[in-house]
Design a protein around this motif. Structure first.
Motif, short mmCIF file in Angstrom:
data_model
loop_
_atom_site.label_atom_id
_atom_site.label_comp_id
_atom_site.label_asym_id
_atom_site.label_seq_id
_atom_site.Cartn_x
_atom_site.Cartn_y
_atom_site.Cartn_z
N TYR A 99 -29.35 -95.46 36.29
CA TYR A 99 -28.28 -94.75 35.60
C TYR A 99 -27.47 -93.92 36.59
CZ TYR A 99 -31.27 -90.55 35.58
OH TYR A 99 -32.07 -89.50 35.94
N ALA A 100 -26.30 -93.50 36.14
CA ALA A 100 -25.44 -92.61 36.93
C ALA A 100 -25.08 -91.43 36.06
CB ALA A 100 -24.18 -93.34 37.37
N GLU A 101 -24.95 -90.25 36.67
CA GLU A 101 -24.60 -89.06 35.91
C GLU A 101 -23.81 -88.09 36.78
OE1 GLU A 101 -28.18 -87.10 34.65
OE2 GLU A 101 -28.86 -86.79 36.69
N PRO A 102 -22.93 -87.28 36.16
CA PRO A 102 -22.20 -86.27 36.94
C PRO A 102 -23.15 -85.12 37.31
CG PRO A 102 -21.69 -86.04 34.62
CD PRO A 102 -22.54 -87.27 34.76
N PRO A 103 -22.73 -84.24 38.20
CA PRO A 103 -23.56 -83.07 38.54
C PRO A 103 -23.80 -82.21 37.30
CG PRO A 103 -21.73 -83.29 40.08
CD PRO A 103 -21.50 -84.28 39.00
N ASP A 104 -24.85 -81.40 37.35
CA ASP A 104 -25.21 -80.55 36.20
C ASP A 104 -24.15 -79.48 35.92
OD1 ASP A 104 -27.51 -81.99 35.93
OD2 ASP A 104 -28.77 -80.55 36.97
N HIS A 105 -23.52 -78.94 36.97
CA HIS A 105 -22.50 -77.91 36.81
C HIS A 105 -21.22 -78.36 37.51
CE1 HIS A 105 -26.34 -75.65 36.49
NE2 HIS A 105 -25.72 -75.18 35.44
N LEU A 106 -20.10 -78.27 36.80
CA LEU A 106 -18.81 -78.68 37.34
C LEU A 106 -17.76 -77.61 37.13
CD1 LEU A 106 -18.41 -82.37 36.13
CD2 LEU A 106 -18.70 -81.58 38.45
N VAL A 107 -16.79 -77.57 38.02
CA VAL A 107 -15.61 -76.73 37.85
C VAL A 107 -14.47 -77.66 37.45
CG1 VAL A 107 -13.97 -75.20 38.99
CG2 VAL A 107 -16.41 -75.02 39.50
N LEU A 108 -13.93 -77.46 36.25
CA LEU A 108 -12.87 -78.30 35.72
C LEU A 108 -11.72 -77.43 35.22
CD1 LEU A 108 -15.10 -80.80 33.71
CD2 LEU A 108 -13.89 -81.29 35.83
N THR A 109 -10.53 -78.03 35.18
CA THR A 109 -9.33 -77.32 34.73
C THR A 109 -9.13 -77.54 33.24
OG1 THR A 109 -8.34 -77.68 36.90
CG2 THR A 109 -6.85 -77.05 35.13
N VAL A 110 -8.76 -76.48 32.54
CA VAL A 110 -8.46 -76.57 31.11
C VAL A 110 -7.07 -77.19 30.98
CG1 VAL A 110 -8.07 -75.28 28.98
CG2 VAL A 110 -9.88 -74.58 30.56
N SER A 111 -6.97 -78.36 30.34
CA SER A 111 -5.68 -79.02 30.21
C SER A 111 -4.98 -78.68 28.90
CB SER A 111 -5.83 -80.54 30.34
OG SER A 111 -6.66 -81.03 29.32
N GLN A 112 -5.75 -78.33 27.85
CA GLN A 112 -5.12 -77.98 26.58
C GLN A 112 -6.04 -77.06 25.80
OE1 GLN A 112 -5.79 -78.88 23.08
NE2 GLN A 112 -3.99 -77.68 22.59
N THR A 113 -5.49 -75.96 25.31
CA THR A 113 -6.19 -75.06 24.40
C THR A 113 -5.17 -74.19 23.70
OG1 THR A 113 -7.99 -73.47 24.18
CG2 THR A 113 -6.57 -73.21 26.09
N ASP A 114 -5.51 -73.70 22.53
CA ASP A 114 -4.62 -72.80 21.79
C ASP A 114 -4.64 -71.44 22.47
OD1 ASP A 114 -4.11 -74.80 19.94
OD2 ASP A 114 -5.79 -74.20 18.68
N PRO A 115 -3.53 -70.72 22.44
CA PRO A 115 -3.54 -69.38 23.03
C PRO A 115 -4.39 -68.43 22.20
CG PRO A 115 -1.41 -69.86 22.04
CD PRO A 115 -2.21 -71.10 21.95
N GLY A 116 -5.10 -67.55 22.89
CA GLY A 116 -5.90 -66.54 22.19
C GLY A 116 -5.01 -65.38 21.80
N VAL A 117 -5.12 -64.94 20.57
CA VAL A 117 -4.31 -63.83 20.08
C VAL A 117 -5.17 -62.57 20.07
CG1 VAL A 117 -2.95 -62.97 18.14
CG2 VAL A 117 -2.95 -65.41 18.67
N LYS A 118 -4.64 -61.50 20.64
CA LYS A 118 -5.37 -60.25 20.71
C LYS A 118 -5.64 -59.75 19.30
CE LYS A 118 -5.34 -55.84 23.03
NZ LYS A 118 -4.62 -54.95 23.90
#
Length: 189
Positions: free
Chosen positions: A125-144
């Motif tokens: 089998y193949a697997e990615p590393p246990d911990h990764l640094v990835l960029t957020v490409s889409q999310t709703d803005p958080g409202v205070k």
């Protein structure tokens, strides 16, 4: 394949049970007050993905399989095949999609762990590393003021995976995630 005793069990050891390969995820030596000692194990199927429990008499022998972990770079996906490259020899190997774990965290150029059967050089089998640094490409803005306790919202990462992140995370930020559980850990430093 080598015969080993239950006293040699350790997490991650790969065993051959009736022609199927299983990895020990948990084991416990039990010595009851009455009767012989035994070893209780939890096993995960490497090829079939099944989780099973098995009990062994203390000192019983079984077959261990020699496996090797090697770092390969993920290149691209072509239909049901994922292609990986050895960075030392530039050898490319195709891996079937059923043998790739946590595929939603894979991005091109990422170094992954590929597990081989050392006796016949077959990819298990193949697997990615246990911990990764990835960029957020889409999310709703958080409202205070959305919550008093702090909350979470879904965020799509550059790999296509969706994880829940705190409200203060915005698009374009890099975050550290645990690929085994699919959870947010922290902002990337």
């Amino acid at each position: 394949m080598a015969k080993i005793s239950t006293s040699d069990f350790r997490n991650g050891l790969v065993l051959n049970l009736d022609g199927e390969l299983y990895s020990i995820t948990e084991f416990q030596h039990v010595k009851p007050g009455k009767g012989p000692a035994f070893v209780r194990t939890k096993l995960r199927g490497i090829v079939n993905g099944k989780n099973i429990d098995k009990t062994w008499r203390s000192g019983e022998n079984t077959e261990a399989v020699r496996v090797e972990n090697r770092d390969y770079q993920f290149l691209y996906q072509d239909g049901p095949l994922f292609y990986f490259m050895n960075n030392d020899t530039y050898e490319q190997i195709p891996v079937n999609a059923t043998q790739v774990e946590r595929k939603d965290f894979l991005i091109e150029g990422q170094v992954c762990n590929v597990l081989f059967n050392a006796d016949d050089e077959q990819v298990l089998y193949a697997e990615p590393p246990d911990h990764l640094v990835l960029t957020v490409s889409q999310t709703d803005p958080g409202v205070k003021g959305d919550t008093a306790q702090g909350g979470s919202k879904p965020a799509t990462l550059e790999s296509g995976a969706v994880v829940n992140v705190p409200l203060f995370i915005n698009e374009g930020e890099e975050i550290k995630v645990d690929t085994r559980t699919g959870t947010y850990l922290e902002r990337a430093k």
